[in-house]
Design a protein around this motif. Structure first.
Motif, PDB file in Angstrom:
ATOM      1  N   GLY A  40       0.784  -1.228   0.000  1.00 18.41           N
ATOM      2  CA  GLY A  40       0.000   0.000   0.000  1.00 18.41           C
ATOM      3  C   GLY A  40       0.816   1.277   0.000  1.00 18.41           C
ATOM      4  O   GLY A  40       0.288   2.335   0.328  1.00 18.41           O
ATOM      5  N   VAL A  41       2.103   1.196  -0.368  1.00 20.17           N
ATOM      6  CA  VAL A  41       2.994   2.362  -0.342  1.00 20.17           C
ATOM      7  C   VAL A  41       3.203   2.897  -1.759  1.00 20.17           C
ATOM      8  O   VAL A  41       3.487   2.135  -2.694  1.00 20.17           O
ATOM      9  CB  VAL A  41       4.355   2.000   0.276  1.00 20.17           C
ATOM     10  N   TYR A  42       3.071   4.220  -1.907  1.00 24.49           N
ATOM     11  CA  TYR A  42       3.372   4.897  -3.170  1.00 24.49           C
ATOM     12  C   TYR A  42       4.800   5.428  -3.151  1.00 24.49           C
ATOM     13  O   TYR A  42       5.291   5.886  -2.116  1.00 24.49           O
ATOM     14  CB  TYR A  42       2.427   6.077  -3.391  1.00 24.49           C
ATOM     15  N   SER A  43       5.457   5.400  -4.307  1.00 20.23           N
ATOM     16  CA  SER A  43       6.778   6.006  -4.399  1.00 20.23           C
ATOM     17  C   SER A  43       6.663   7.519  -4.325  1.00 20.23           C
ATOM     18  O   SER A  43       5.616   8.106  -4.581  1.00 20.23           O
ATOM     19  CB  SER A  43       7.449   5.605  -5.720  1.00 20.23           C
ATOM     20  N   GLY A  44       7.772   8.148  -3.932  1.00 20.30           N
ATOM     21  CA  GLY A  44       7.805   9.599  -3.849  1.00 20.30           C
ATOM     22  C   GLY A  44       7.238  10.159  -2.570  1.00 20.30           C
ATOM     23  O   GLY A  44       7.137  11.377  -2.406  1.00 20.30           O
ATOM     24  N   TYR A  45       6.867   9.293  -1.628  1.00 18.50           N
ATOM     25  CA  TYR A  45       6.280   9.724  -0.351  1.00 18.50           C
ATOM     26  C   TYR A  45       6.945   8.957   0.771  1.00 18.50           C
ATOM     27  O   TYR A  45       7.207   7.761   0.635  1.00 18.50           O
ATOM     28  CB  TYR A  45       4.771   9.477  -0.334  1.00 18.50           C
ATOM     29  N   VAL A  46       7.220   9.609   1.882  1.00 15.59           N
ATOM     30  CA  VAL A  46       7.876   8.954   3.005  1.00 15.59           C
ATOM     31  C   VAL A  46       6.905   7.993   3.675  1.00 15.59           C
ATOM     32  O   VAL A  46       5.839   8.384   4.131  1.00 15.59           O
ATOM     33  CB  VAL A  46       8.371   9.977   4.040  1.00 15.59           C
ATOM     34  N   ALA A  47       7.273   6.719   3.692  1.00 13.82           N
ATOM     35  CA  ALA A  47       6.445   5.707   4.369  1.00 13.82           C
ATOM     36  C   ALA A  47       7.293   4.469   4.553  1.00 13.82           C
ATOM     37  O   ALA A  47       7.808   3.922   3.580  1.00 13.82           O
ATOM     38  CB  ALA A  47       5.211   5.378   3.549  1.00 13.82           C
ATOM     39  N   GLY A  48       7.424   4.005   5.775  1.00 13.69           N
ATOM     40  CA  GLY A  48       8.217   2.821   6.038  1.00 13.69           C
ATOM     41  C   GLY A  48       9.655   3.043   5.611  1.00 13.69           C
ATOM     42  O   GLY A  48      10.324   3.985   6.011  1.00 13.69           O
ATOM     43  N   GLY A  49      10.127   2.173   4.709  1.00 16.11           N
ATOM     44  CA  GLY A  49      11.507   2.269   4.264  1.00 16.11           C
ATOM     45  C   GLY A  49      11.690   3.071   2.998  1.00 16.11           C
ATOM     46  O   GLY A  49      12.808   3.173   2.494  1.00 16.11           O
ATOM     47  N   SER A  50      10.625   3.653   2.438  1.00 20.18           N
ATOM     48  CA  SER A  50      10.777   4.385   1.188  1.00 20.18           C
ATOM     49  C   SER A  50      11.271   5.800   1.447  1.00 20.18           C
ATOM     50  O   SER A  50      11.251   6.297   2.566  1.00 20.18           O
ATOM     51  CB  SER A  50       9.446   4.436   0.432  1.00 20.18           C
ATOM     52  N   THR A  51      11.747   6.440   0.403  1.00 19.40           N
ATOM     53  CA  THR A  51      12.227   7.814   0.504  1.00 19.40           C
ATOM     54  C   THR A  51      11.524   8.675  -0.525  1.00 19.40           C
ATOM     55  O   THR A  51      11.005   8.171  -1.523  1.00 19.40           O
ATOM     56  CB  THR A  51      13.750   7.870   0.273  1.00 19.40           C
ATOM     57  N   PRO A  52      11.505   9.993  -0.318  1.00 18.74           N
ATOM     58  CA  PRO A  52      10.751  10.877  -1.213  1.00 18.74           C
ATOM     59  C   PRO A  52      11.176  10.844  -2.673  1.00 18.74           C
ATOM     60  O   PRO A  52      10.416  11.213  -3.555  1.00 18.74           O
ATOM     61  CB  PRO A  52      10.990  12.264  -0.609  1.00 18.74           C
ATOM     62  N   ASP A  53      12.418  10.414  -2.954  1.00 23.44           N
ATOM     63  CA  ASP A  53      12.891  10.459  -4.331  1.00 23.44           C
ATOM     64  C   ASP A  53      12.723   9.134  -5.070  1.00 23.44           C
ATOM     65  O   ASP A  53      13.280   8.944  -6.149  1.00 23.44           O
ATOM     66  CB  ASP A  53      14.356  10.898  -4.388  1.00 23.44           C
ATOM     67  N   THR A  54      11.953   8.206  -4.534  1.00 22.29           N
ATOM     68  CA  THR A  54      11.712   6.943  -5.223  1.00 22.29           C
ATOM     69  C   THR A  54      10.692   7.139  -6.344  1.00 22.29           C
ATOM     70  O   THR A  54       9.869   8.054  -6.313  1.00 22.29           O
ATOM     71  CB  THR A  54      11.207   5.862  -4.251  1.00 22.29           C
ATOM     72  N   THR A  55      10.745   6.260  -7.339  1.00 26.46           N
ATOM     73  CA  THR A  55       9.880   6.407  -8.520  1.00 26.46           C
ATOM     74  C   THR A  55       9.216   5.101  -8.947  1.00 26.46           C
ATOM     75  O   THR A  55       8.677   5.022 -10.052  1.00 26.46           O
ATOM     76  CB  THR A  55      10.685   6.957  -9.704  1.00 26.46           C
ATOM     77  N   PHE A  56       9.281   4.076  -8.085  1.00 22.97           N
ATOM     78  CA  PHE A  56       8.728   2.784  -8.489  1.00 22.97           C
ATOM     79  C   PHE A  56       7.225   2.864  -8.795  1.00 22.97           C
ATOM     80  O   PHE A  56       6.492   3.658  -8.232  1.00 22.97           O
ATOM     81  CB  PHE A  56       8.990   1.721  -7.413  1.00 22.97           C
TER      82      PHE A  56
END
Length: 267
Positions: free
Chosen positions: A127-143
């Motif tokens: 349920g995580v979108y790229s480009g947004y801080v959530a869990g282990g993701s970072t704002p600059d992700t693009t998946f």
């Protein structure tokens, strides 16, 4: 998972997209409600029916859907105008492989629209979108974001994974079409948005996918299509037709849908 807001420092805290929220209440939304008469067209119901039959059984509903203007739906809070042109948008994300084929047609002439940019984005299995801080993701992700131009037959194809879910929303893929732009350095530039909507998945497949890894690690309550307020506002017209690659669902599925648009529209 809980419905933890996924946002970056440059964006305000988002409100969930509640299942019973009326269309138009989500920020940065674009809605065009087309009325019950359009949504009641029998061709849309046929096009939305789950099918694993041979392609000739889908010909009639696909042609009918091509001549109907597809209802618009909310953009939602997670759009990023990256406009990166690429077919494979997975970036290593785990999940059931999904080949997505979107056919774009002119709803007034029923003919395919070549060279139309199809822009999609969706969350991962948890349920995580790229480009947004959530869990282990970072704002600059693009998946799980990308753009493809339709070919001579009006088809844009993506390699991605079956999306997961988050609180208040059924499983879905966001979609835009852009007309009149150009591609340079791997990015789509210019033109205008001609359609904003969402794609949905048959519940029979959703239930089976939810039992597989990594989806079974998603602890958020899954909202059914019928209980999603956004889906109820025309979502049945963009319910994907899915075909399984083999006996093992984990090997992947192909999803097809027809979007009937007005290429000159600027919704």
């Amino acid at each position: 998972m809980t419905d933890t807001p996924h946002h970056n420092a440059a964006q305000p805290q988002r409100a969930p997209e509640p299942a019973d929220a009326p269309a138009g209440t989500t920020r940065r939304s674009v809605i065009a409600t087309l009325g019950g008469a359009t949504l009641g067209v029998a061709a849309l119901g046929l096009a939305a029916t789950q099918s694993a039959a041979a392609s000739d059984t889908r010909t009639a509903p696909r042609l009918a859907a091509a001549c109907v203007l597809t209802p618009e739906q909310t953009e939602g809070p997670y759009y990023l105008d990256l406009e990166t042109v690429r077919k494979d948008i997975t970036e290593g994300k785990a999940g059931v492989p999904l080949t997505l084929r979107v056919t774009v047609t002119d709803s007034t002439t029923c003919v395919p629209l070549p060279n139309t940019a199809v822009d999609i984005w969706h969350c991962d299995a948890l349920g995580v979108y790229s480009g947004y801080v959530a869990g282990g993701s970072t704002p600059d992700t693009t998946f799980l974001r990308g753009v493809q131009l339709t070919d001579a037959t009006g088809v844009a194809e993506f390699t991605t994974v079956y999306p997961g879910w988050y609180v208040g929303r059924a499983l879905h893929i966001h979609i835009k079409t852009h007309a009149g732009g150009t591609v340079s350095d791997g990015t789509y530039h210019g033109g205008h948005v001609s359609h904003t909507g969402q794609l949905y998945f048959p519940e029979a497949y959703n239930t089976r996918v939810a039992a597989l890894s990594p989806y079974r690690n998603n602890t958020a309550t899954r909202t059914l299509n019928a209980r999603d307020g956004i889906y109820r506002n025309g979502g049945s017209s963009t319910l994907l037709t899915l075909t399984q690659a083999g006996s093992d669902l984990g090997k992947g599925v192909t999803g097809t849908v027809v979007l009937g648009i007005n290429p000159a529209a600027t919704p």
